[in-house]
Design an enzyme around this catalytic site. Sequence first.
Site, short mmCIF file in Angstrom:
data_model
loop_
_atom_site.label_atom_id
_atom_site.label_comp_id
_atom_site.label_asym_id
_atom_site.label_seq_id
_atom_site.Cartn_x
_atom_site.Cartn_y
_atom_site.Cartn_z
N THR A 57 3.95 -6.08 2.89
CA THR A 57 5.15 -6.45 2.12
C THR A 57 5.80 -5.25 1.45
OG1 THR A 57 3.61 -7.08 0.36
CG2 THR A 57 4.51 -8.85 1.71
N GLU A 58 5.05 -4.20 1.18
CA GLU A 58 5.62 -2.99 0.59
C GLU A 58 4.89 -1.76 1.09
OE1 GLU A 58 5.90 -2.90 -3.67
OE2 GLU A 58 6.71 -4.92 -3.80
N ASN A 59 5.64 -0.79 1.59
CA ASN A 59 5.10 0.53 1.93
C ASN A 59 6.26 1.51 1.94
OD1 ASN A 59 4.42 2.40 4.74
ND2 ASN A 59 3.06 2.50 2.98
N HIS A 118 0.85 -1.20 0.00
CA HIS A 118 0.00 0.00 0.00
C HIS A 118 0.87 1.24 0.00
CE1 HIS A 118 -3.20 2.82 0.96
NE2 HIS A 118 -2.44 3.29 1.93
#
Length: 394
Positions: A237-239, A170
């Site tokens: 997992t991704e920010n 996100h």
Amino acid sequence: MISYFNDYANLCFEKFGDRVKYWITFNNPWAVAEEGYETGEHAPGLKLSGIGAYKAAHHIIKTHAKVWHSYNKTWRNKQQGMVGISLTSAWGEPVDLTSQKDIEAAERYVQFYLGWFANPIYSGDYPEVMKNYVGRKSAQQGLGMSRLPTFSVQEKSYIKGTSDFLGLSHFTTRYIIQKNYSALKGPSYHTDRDLVELVDPKWPDPGSKWLYSVPWGFRRLLNFIKTQYGNPLIYVTENGVSEKLQCIQLCDEWRIEYLKGYINEMLKAINDGVNVKGYTVWSLLDKFEWNKGYSERFGLYHVDFKKGNKPRYPKASVHYYKMIICANGFPNPREVKSWHQKAIETCSITNQLLAADPLTTHMEMVTEIVVPTVFTLCILISAILLMFLLRKHN
């Protein structure tokens, strides 16, 4: 392709499963489907508007389910690992909170984004709103069946529940308003949704043109997942955020502010009861970003790709994020303020090292380019002289 991918996954389980305990079948399948088969912006570059993305996503979902079942049947008891999928989604906020149309459009935005993949995995089928809108637009376009593929009864049962955890990427939020698009414009994933995305000009936009810093949207998305999918185990997992400027930016205060805001909102969501188990900032190093290559920098460490040894330089966000990890959050405002001060001091020192770097660069050029060139020329001259002497002797 489903069988081929399953063979590949089983090979990975066989070779690495004794050490790898968390498996992600697909990362950001939304981008693979929409930008690979709808707009053609990413590989394989197919512009199959309103058709290709839905078909690609359909096969990705079925492939994910097959891999999960393979692990569950053959490897789980022996390796004791977990298999999930990592989905990307922005948050959609209604422009007018008193407008039922805007409220429905905002939820439709998230359902076409996150629900497209999450709903089959957690509930067995595509979101009802997605089936209704794509089906209606398809009928208006004179098609005998919906452009959105369907799962058989057996497939729905096979796919439902195939996730031990949900990976979540996100980055940003959009304001959403209702807008009716004519079906006569032709098939399109974007017009199927009947909505428009807007941004607030006051939102910070430190990085990529699509990435605005809107921390409060993160908490709302996490609570949406909790309510919609039965509060699954979540690994973020991704920010993170990229850099807009092309020059080296080691004192990345905008990234510090971004991480501070988003991690705080995630911690609030955990207090709301959302089952977030882990968080990974995006990204440790500058890396190859889709079709942007190395032109967009996301790393906590700057990588100089022009040099042979690819040196890495820590940005201010490295020290700041290190302190967040050590404290597992934000202990108190005074201490957090000191983190910021130390982080800026650290990047200032690194900047001084970079300022002295031209000499190092010059020496590398001499070593890597000049010396080999001179050596090659010497060999060529020696060969020519030898040929001349031999010919004279003959």
